[in-house]
Design a protein around this motif. Structure first.
Motif, PDB file in Angstrom:
ATOM      1  N   UNK A 125      66.508 134.936  99.812  1.00  0.00           N
ATOM      2  CA  UNK A 125      67.741 135.203  99.131  1.00  0.00           C
ATOM      3  C   UNK A 125      68.575 134.019  99.171  1.00  0.00           C
ATOM      4  N   UNK A 126      69.653 134.087  98.508  1.00  0.00           N
ATOM      5  CA  UNK A 126      70.773 132.919  98.149  1.00  0.00           C
ATOM      6  C   UNK A 126      71.444 132.737  99.454  1.00  0.00           C
ATOM      7  N   UNK A 127      71.499 131.253  99.674  1.00  0.00           N
ATOM      8  CA  UNK A 127      72.011 130.765 100.732  1.00  0.00           C
ATOM      9  C   UNK A 127      71.279 130.831 102.100  1.00  0.00           C
ATOM     10  N   UNK A 128      69.977 131.261 102.103  1.00  0.00           N
ATOM     11  CA  UNK A 128      69.075 131.601 103.271  1.00  0.00           C
ATOM     12  C   UNK A 128      68.054 131.012 103.447  1.00  0.00           C
ATOM     13  N   UNK A 129      66.913 130.858 103.897  1.00  0.00           N
ATOM     14  CA  UNK A 129      65.541 130.119 104.040  1.00  0.00           C
ATOM     15  C   UNK A 129      64.502 131.242 104.021  1.00  0.00           C
ATOM     16  N   UNK A 130      63.368 130.587 104.164  1.00  0.00           N
ATOM     17  CA  UNK A 130      61.878 131.560 104.282  1.00  0.00           C
ATOM     18  C   UNK A 130      62.136 132.262 105.625  1.00  0.00           C
ATOM     19  N   UNK A 131      61.490 133.598 105.455  1.00  0.00           N
ATOM     20  CA  UNK A 131      61.513 134.376 106.703  1.00  0.00           C
ATOM     21  C   UNK A 131      60.694 133.842 107.844  1.00  0.00           C
ATOM     22  N   UNK A 132      60.741 134.427 109.019  1.00  0.00           N
ATOM     23  CA  UNK A 132      59.814 133.969 110.118  1.00  0.00           C
ATOM     24  C   UNK A 132      58.482 134.291 109.795  1.00  0.00           C
ATOM     25  N   UNK A 133      57.590 133.574 110.418  1.00  0.00           N
ATOM     26  CA  UNK A 133      56.052 133.535 110.285  1.00  0.00           C
ATOM     27  C   UNK A 133      55.722 134.895 110.393  1.00  0.00           C
ATOM     28  N   UNK A 134      56.157 135.727 111.343  1.00  0.00           N
ATOM     29  CA  UNK A 134      55.546 137.100 111.568  1.00  0.00           C
ATOM     30  C   UNK A 134      55.583 137.957 110.362  1.00  0.00           C
ATOM     31  N   UNK A 135      56.903 137.905 109.534  1.00  0.00           N
ATOM     32  CA  UNK A 135      57.014 138.691 108.473  1.00  0.00           C
ATOM     33  C   UNK A 135      55.987 138.613 107.463  1.00  0.00           C
ATOM     34  N   UNK A 136      55.162 137.491 107.133  1.00  0.00           N
ATOM     35  CA  UNK A 136      54.117 137.543 106.237  1.00  0.00           C
ATOM     36  C   UNK A 136      52.987 137.735 106.976  1.00  0.00           C
ATOM     37  N   UNK A 137      52.503 137.964 108.232  1.00  0.00           N
ATOM     38  CA  UNK A 137      51.414 138.298 108.943  1.00  0.00           C
ATOM     39  C   UNK A 137      50.485 139.568 108.047  1.00  0.00           C
ATOM     40  N   UNK A 138      51.356 140.554 107.578  1.00  0.00           N
ATOM     41  CA  UNK A 138      50.610 141.977 107.260  1.00  0.00           C
ATOM     42  C   UNK A 138      49.832 141.513 106.024  1.00  0.00           C
ATOM     43  N   UNK A 139      50.372 140.715 104.889  1.00  0.00           N
ATOM     44  CA  UNK A 139      49.754 140.150 103.957  1.00  0.00           C
ATOM     45  C   UNK A 139      48.477 139.276 104.048  1.00  0.00           C
TER      46      UNK A 139
END
Length: 325
Positions: free
Chosen positions: A91-105
């Motif tokens: 999202x705008x003004x943010x950054x990529x999520x924490x690593x753990x958020x991508x683990x399910x994929x």
């Protein structure tokens, strides 16, 4: 169903946008996309500090089309994966999520890469220079150069092109099938998901939640040029208080208006919209969705705004992982 503040739902379902299209829009983007496909991103991969039994985690660095160094989180399945890859945009003004958020994929066998947008919350560098105001927002970054005939000065022109370069770099990784790449994101991330699918029509699936960067003139006309769209409001107050260049301004923004890209999208598309969203108005989102010609589905939340949408993450997971056709 309650009436949306924007326009009635039956009108939204046929609305196709109001913003002007630059006369050379397709010529410009055809040439720019072709050039970006030949861009040498000089990809570098470095180990990351995060560890998991399911994933090997890395920092991926790329050289963008304007020369800046871009960063993405990269996660590879330890078991080699199934050859597919997912691109995530934040999202705008943010950054990529924490690593753990991508683990399910990753646990589903997917290579995952999450890009940091330049000059926002993450590590990616913003090296663009341009005339005019940069007081509020990246939408107007470079707009006066674009009005003078140089749309490549626009921040989002470069970011749209770099979303394609990012897709190419991930597709070139060992064990990844370039024909099995999908993308997803919320708000600005939803916009970049659709932009990536437009500049790289080989992207297979696109899941976009209340996408930003849609129908700028409509946003201004309904007095919502604030928050994420505040740059439009500030541009007129500080650079054109009499609106003497209004048509030129909105035409220049047409180079980065997603409604003008919709016909380029070939991906199966899943979109989510809250009808009370005053950050990214529903009409702009519908203008894009209604123009997409590939297989598509629109999940509409009548009572929700620019916020968490119950069930959306589960639906996106199933869509991106192929559990629903």
């Amino acid at each position: 169903m309650p009436l949306t503040f924007d326009m009635p739902l039956e009108e939204l379902q046929s609305y196709r946008g109001s913003g002007p299209v630059p006369a050379d829009f397709h010529k410009f983007w055809d040439a720019s996309i072709k050039e970006s496909r030949n861009h040498d991103a000089r990809a570098e991969i470095a180990s990351a500090g995060f560890s998991s039994s399911a994933a090997d985690c890395f920092h991926l660095y790329l050289r963008g089309v304007s020369g800046g160094r871009h960063h993405a989180k990269l996660l590879r399945p330890k078991n080699g994966g199934d050859g597919s890859a997912l691109l995530f945009f934040h999202g705008y003004s943010m950054e990529s999520s924490d690593w753990v958020d991508y683990l399910p994929f990753v646990m589903e066998g997917k290579t995952v890469a999450a890009l940091d947008c330049p000059g926002q919350g993450g590590e990616s560098e913003d090296v663009l220079r341009g005339k005019g105001s940069t007081l509020q927002g990246h939408i107007v970054r470079g707009v006066e150069d674009a009005m003078a005939g140089d749309p490549r000065a626009l921040y989002y022109v470069n970011l749209f092109l770099n979303s394609g370069v990012f897709a190419d770099a991930v597709g070139a990784l060992e064990g990844v099938d370039q024909g099995r790449i999908s993308a997803s994101g919320w708000s600005q991330g939803g916009a970049l998901t659709l932009a990536a699918a437009a500049v790289r029509p080989e992207i297979q699936r696109a899941a976009a939640v209340y996408p930003f960067l849609c129908d700028y003139r409509r946003v201004w006309e309904i007095d919502l040029a604030r928050d994420a769209y505040e740059g439009i409001h500030d541009y007129f107050r500080h650079r054109d208080p009499l609106h003497s260049r209004e048509e030129e301004f909105f035409t220049a923004l047409g180079y980065i208006d997603l409604q003008n890209f919709a016909s380029r999208i070939k991906a199966d598309t899943l979109m989510f919209t809250g009808l009370t969203d005053t950050i990214c108005p529903p009409s702009g989102q519908f203008a894009v969705f209604n123009r997409i010609e590939s297989p598509k589905e629109h999940c509409i939340y009548p009572d929700f705004a620019h916020e968490n949408l119950p069930g959306a993450r589960d639906r996106i997971f199933s869509f991106l992982c192929g559990y629903e056709s």
